[in-house]
Enzyme design. Structure first.
Site, short mmCIF file in Angstrom:
data_model
loop_
_atom_site.label_atom_id
_atom_site.label_comp_id
_atom_site.label_asym_id
_atom_site.label_seq_id
_atom_site.Cartn_x
_atom_site.Cartn_y
_atom_site.Cartn_z
N GLU A 1 7.93 -1.13 11.39
CA GLU A 1 6.50 -2.00 11.28
C GLU A 1 6.93 -3.41 10.85
OE1 GLU A 1 4.78 -3.04 8.43
OE2 GLU A 1 5.70 -1.85 6.72
N GLN B 1 6.16 -9.10 3.71
CA GLN B 1 5.86 -8.73 2.25
C GLN B 1 7.13 -9.09 1.28
OE1 GLN B 1 4.80 -4.69 3.30
NE2 GLN B 1 2.55 -5.18 2.99
N ALA C 1 -12.16 -8.57 4.91
CA ALA C 1 -11.57 -9.66 5.86
C ALA C 1 -10.41 -10.29 5.78
CB ALA C 1 -12.76 -10.57 6.05
N GLY C 2 -9.48 -9.31 5.06
CA GLY C 2 -7.98 -9.90 4.67
C GLY C 2 -7.18 -9.55 6.02
N ARG C 3 -5.83 -9.75 5.82
CA ARG C 3 -4.86 -9.58 6.79
C ARG C 3 -4.92 -8.16 7.60
NH1 ARG C 3 1.28 -10.63 5.03
NH2 ARG C 3 0.41 -12.78 4.95
N SER D 1 9.66 2.29 6.20
CA SER D 1 8.36 2.19 6.32
C SER D 1 7.72 3.58 6.94
CB SER D 1 8.04 1.34 7.29
OG SER D 1 8.59 -0.20 6.70
N CYS E 1 0.79 -0.97 0.05
CA CYS E 1 0.13 0.03 0.09
C CYS E 1 0.76 1.32 0.06
CB CYS E 1 -0.83 -0.07 1.31
SG CYS E 1 -0.19 0.02 2.69
N ASN E 2 2.12 1.17 0.29
CA ASN E 2 2.79 2.23 0.58
C ASN E 2 4.10 2.38 -0.34
OD1 ASN E 2 1.63 3.86 2.40
ND2 ASN E 2 2.60 2.67 4.16
N SER F 1 -7.53 -6.26 7.98
CA SER F 1 -8.50 -6.19 8.53
C SER F 1 -8.59 -6.80 9.96
CB SER F 1 -9.85 -6.84 7.70
OG SER F 1 -10.22 -5.87 6.74
#
Length: 437
Positions: A114, A120, A199-201, A109, A50-51, A203
């Site tokens: 994190e 990842q 409902a993934g990681r 990060s 996402c980043n 979440s």
């Protein structure tokens, strides 16, 4: 050959640019093969989160290889080169190696230290191996980067109290709720009506942090209710009501706080959707999905406050200062690990000479063994022949051990080249001969 990385991150590009470069796992194989199909790209691996979107490559020529990757990124994103280039960074060789080490350790990060980035990078390596886009060089580099990330987390306190994007999102909700009450502090979420979409990681992490921050209950929405229910069973102490996405409008009408983290290409919440609802209270939306789950036009809707991953910086800065000293300690480990990889890389220069030396001695061994066996006559048994064969191979390996070790040991490049020239001259090795494994 040359190692290079080209990409963008939360430091160089806003979320509206990053989401155009995002590469989901279902299209990863196609993207990797497109890169590998270029004659300049020998190995390739993609890190898409996402980043950040970063492409690690082994290329023949640095300039031509980077140009090929830039063309790929422009074609994938649909952005013209002039619009994309200002957001891209490029690191070459030892800088690229150092960057990967920092990324894997969590030092680059949004949330310093994190832990999710380590998994990842592991996934990046696994996908590269599965799709056969990485070879011995990147495989070695990524393997060492993963071990370095583990080492930093075990030998420093960087991961102690470290927050993730999900926990930062929950803290942002606490901060904004407190600020709406005139307090510059994190307040409890006990009275909030909360929904989590996806409902993934991410979440799962949201639910963990919502529970720890005092949430009294959560509505969990997902495309398949079964997956949401399976996730809910892992939180027996947090009341979770599972619903399908068909109930999203109802939740947007009744909830005061909604988190979104779904793997969709287009926003699922926009201004038109919100304007059609009969909302009874202020609605706070926090989107940690990339591509974004919530359209930017919702910020124009009255009574709605919307935040995306770029807004997490406000919370992150409150937690960073105390962790900077630990990060500086981790940098020393990264320098050491980077040096070790570069020493291994430099040692590859000796491989062609070592292979020619081994081939030359093997040719002599086979020739002399054949002569010796021909003199033994038919009475020499097959078992005895195997013993003599093993004996001669063992002798060659013993003879080669010291020079091979010395040639591949850490040393100045000029010293290694001088040693290689001596070996090639003494053993009369043809430098143009084809090397053998």
């Amino acid at each position: 050959m040359h190692i290079a990385v080209i990409g963008l991150s939360h430091r160089t590009a806003p979320v509206e640019v990053r989401e155009k470069l995002s590469i989901p796992e279902q299209t990863m194989e196609e993207s990797l093969q497109n890169l590998r199909n270029h004659e300049q790209v020998l190995e390739a691996s993609i890190l898409s989160t996402c980043n950040r979107l970063e492409i690690y490559t082994l290329v023949r020529n640095p300039d031509l290889g980077i140009a090929a990757v830039r063309d790929f990124l422009s074609g994938h994103s649909g952005l013209e080169s002039r619009d994309l280039s200002p957001h891209l960074f490029t690191y070459h060789h030892d800088e690229a190696i150092a960057h990967l080490m920092r990324v894997t350790a969590g030092l680059d990060s949004l949330v310093l230290g994190e832990g999710q980035i380590l998994s990842q990078v592991k996934k990046m390596m696994r996908l590269g191996q599965e799709h056969k886009s990485i070879g011995p060089i990147l495989n070695r580099l990524l393997t060492q980067a993963v071990s370095t990330g583990k080492r930093v987390r075990s030998e420093t306190n960087l991961s102690t109290g470290a927050v993730s994007v999900s926990s930062a999102a929950v803290e942002l909700a606490q901060l904004k709720l407190g600020q709406s009450r005139g307090q510059d502090a994190l307040v409890t979420l006990e009275t909030e009506q909360i929904a989590v979409v996806g409902a993934g990681r991410m979440s799962r992490l949201l639910l963990q942090h919502l529970q720890s921050k005092g949430a009294s209950g959560v509505v969990l929405l997902n495309r398949t209710i079964e997956r949401a229910s399976a996730l809910a069973t892992d939180f027996p102490n947090l009341p979770i009501h599972c619903r399908g996405l068909d109930d999203l409008d109802q939740c947007l009408s009744t909830c005061s706080l909604v988190f979104t983290s779904t793997a969709v290409d287009d926003p699922i919440i926009d201004a038109n959707r919100l304007n059609a609802l009969n909302r009874r209270s202020t609605l706070r939306l926090i989107d940690i999905g990339v591509p974004r789950n919530i359209a930017s036009d919702v910020r124009e809707v009255s009574g709605v406050e919307s935040h995306d991953v770029d807004d997490l910086q406000e919370v992150v800065e409150r937690n960073q200062e105390a962790r900077q000293q630990v990060a500086r300690e981790a940098e020393g480990l990264l320098l050491e690990e980077g040096r070790l990889f570069l020493e291994w890389w430099d040692s590859l220069e000796a491989v062609p000479t070592i292979n020619r030396l081994r081939a030359s001695l093997e040719e002599i061994r086979v020739e002399e063994l054949t002569k010796a066996l021909s003199r033994m006559g038919p009475d020499f048994s097959a078992r005895e022949r195997k013993v003599v064969e093993a004996l001669t191979k063992g002798m060659i390996n013993k003879i080669l051990h010291t020079p091979v070790t010395q040639l591949r040991s850490p040393q100045q490049r000029s010293e290694r080249q001088q040693a290689l020239q001596v070996v090639e001259k003494i053993f009369d090795l043809d430098s143009g001969a084809q090397s053998q494994d």
